[in-house]
Design an enzyme around this catalytic site. Sequence first.
Site, PDB file in Angstrom:
ATOM      1  CB  CYS A   1       2.272   7.279   4.190  1.00 22.14           C
ATOM      2  SG  CYS A   1       3.413   6.158   3.910  1.00 22.14           S
TER       3      CYS A   1
ATOM      4  CD  GLU B   1      -2.758  -0.984   2.704  1.00 21.72           C
ATOM      5  OE1 GLU B   1      -3.536  -1.944   2.998  1.00 21.72           O
ATOM      6  OE2 GLU B   1      -2.573  -0.178   3.734  1.00 21.72           O
TER       7      GLU B   1
ATOM      8  CB  CYS C   1       2.441   5.355   9.417  1.00 20.18           C
ATOM      9  SG  CYS C   1       2.920   6.652   8.356  1.00 20.18           S
TER      10      CYS C   1
ATOM     11  CB  CYS D   1       3.124  -2.518  13.709  1.00 19.61           C
ATOM     12  SG  CYS D   1       3.271  -2.566  11.988  1.00 19.61           S
TER      13      CYS D   1
ATOM     14  CB  CYS E   1       6.735  -3.850  16.054  1.00 23.17           C
ATOM     15  SG  CYS E   1       8.260  -3.819  15.598  1.00 23.17           S
TER      16      CYS E   1
ATOM     17  CB  CYS F   1       7.739  -5.509   8.377  1.00 25.31           C
ATOM     18  SG  CYS F   1       8.324  -5.844   9.138  1.00 25.31           S
TER      19      CYS F   1
END
Length: 361
Positions: free
Chosen positions: A107, A94, A334, A121, A118, A114
């Site tokens: 962004c 995205e 974000c 997230c 985390c 990923c």
Amino acid sequence: MEGKLTSLVGNTSTEIQALLGDRPNAKLRGKQIGGHLYKRAVDSFDAMLDLPADLRADLNQNFAVQPLEVATHKTSTDGVDKLLVHNGDHQVYECVLLPYEGRVSCCLSSQVGCPMGCAFCATGLGGFDRNLTAGEIVGQYLMLQRLTEKRISHVVFMGMGEPLLNLKNLLKAMRILHDEVGLSYRHITVSTVGLVPQIRELAKENLPIHLALSLHSPLDEVRDRLMPVNHKWPVKEVVGAMRDYQESTGRKVTFEYLLINGVNDTPEQARALVPLLKGMPNVVNLIPFNWVDTGQGFSRPSNDRIRTFRGILQNAGVNVTQRVERGHDIAAACGQLAGQHKGKFAKREQGEQLKPLPLVP
Ligand code: SAH
Ligand code: SF4
């Protein structure tokens, strides 16, 4: 579909010239095509009207403009556009267009998913697919540029993925954004979870970009729980690397601080930040938690708690900003840029213990 043809976006004008091989006037044509792709965000060879018709036909046969296509386009009530893009393989990622008064920012994602895991997230909770190529990174910028008549002057790498895990492609993408598109390096922000060797490697490049560390707690016991990377490079070490980065590049670094109610928003942690960041003309950017179903009951602190946290830092002379949140109704914040499309949140069960993920070298 453009499919398997070699994409030109992601190549410099000189590389395009080389790809043109022994076609006539390759040098001039490479420059013209580069100008169309990057300066004017042209999305088809047919629109490159200063090229001879036979070259346009030849390009259509043998090359694609860019590697990605749009799967979904959403516009929020406050004027934020979010694109979900893919490369014909349904691995979606995205990017977001963020118009502000006086400037337009965007962004971008650096990876599909990923691997850093985390705990707060959406991207991290969904796992990792792959690195994006330089063409896929610059392609996001160009896709977004086509949505607005104003020039996108600022880029932040705060979409999906950890940019420093994809350093080679990131560097190439930033070079193209600078040399070909014409962006100022000073208007490019790279946000990192805190990979010490890569921070040092980036410092050696000596680009005047802006580096931000996602710090999120000055205490190892809290940061360990939020960010598995902290087991490998704890707070002091990563802040030390940021300090060295600042000293060697002369560029001011900043710190992102996500605020999660009752976890890392305590006055004790605000106070502990002050000596940790001492000697750096720092800015701490506070980001109230955007709700994601983490299975850990995380929530956003009250405005009172945020004010208290902020006050402690400000009274100690730390510069504090607070992220202006946009695009809530389309989940464009974000850290929220992740696989709703794929239903990826289902990958982790409610309450499942978060284990540190292996770090990709
Ligand atoms: N991987 C990089 C850049 C992408 S994440 C990094 O971690 O820095 C961009 C920012 O969004 C980071 O500061 C990240 O900590 C933050 N973020 C992640 N999840 C979030 C959430 N649920 N609410 C608010 N910010 C979040
Ligand atoms: Fe990856 Fe950044 Fe999300 Fe952590 S916060 S999982 S590093 S995208």
